[in-house]
Write a protein that holds these residues in place. Sequence first.
Motif, PDB file in Angstrom:
ATOM      1  N   GLU A  88      -0.762   4.438   5.909  1.00 28.47           N
ATOM      2  CA  GLU A  88      -0.322   5.415   4.972  1.00 28.47           C
ATOM      3  C   GLU A  88       1.184   6.323   5.312  1.00 28.47           C
ATOM      4  N   ALA A 120      -1.992   1.350   1.239  1.00 24.27           N
ATOM      5  CA  ALA A 120      -1.427   3.141   1.453  1.00 24.27           C
ATOM      6  C   ALA A 120      -1.383   3.171  -0.189  1.00 24.27           C
ATOM      7  N   LEU A 124      -1.000   7.000  -0.826  1.00 23.78           N
ATOM      8  CA  LEU A 124      -0.256   7.942  -1.210  1.00 23.78           C
ATOM      9  C   LEU A 124       0.157   7.927  -2.351  1.00 23.78           C
TER      10      LEU A 124
END
Length: 155
Positions: A88, A120, A124
Amino acid sequence: MTITLDDVKAGKLRDDGHMNYGPNGSGWLMQHSAIPRLTCIDRGYAGAARQAAGLPFERVWCVDGMPVASLEAAIDALNVPPVFTDEERTVLEHVPVEWVERVAFSERIAAKAGLPIGPALEGLHRKGALETAFRPGEPFATVWIRRAPGEEAGE
């Protein structure tokens, strides 16, 4: 800033997706309008799952995409900064502050960083570091992303 129950009540929940549990029911993922790390799953049970659960409907609160025991536990968790994985952090370093089309961005960064971008980006988004929006496109609407205002890579 400390998040309180009043902060949660001051915002609204908006639709952020649908979940299909097959014959066991379905659910709606909802995201808080002012606290993007706070989501809930409004799950409707059906069939054997309804009998096992003993209720037709349940709201499961989540912080950073992970279920928590209650809204009170969610508020406690929101007062701790999110923890980003290495993947991330790497992807977040490339996410611009200006809107960019997600598919083109994902293809470019996947080739550059050599990692799977989808998980990822989802992480996020759930941790409030990434904003998403639908924009008109042909033949369908397209997804655009940007770094959440005030979000720095690795924080």
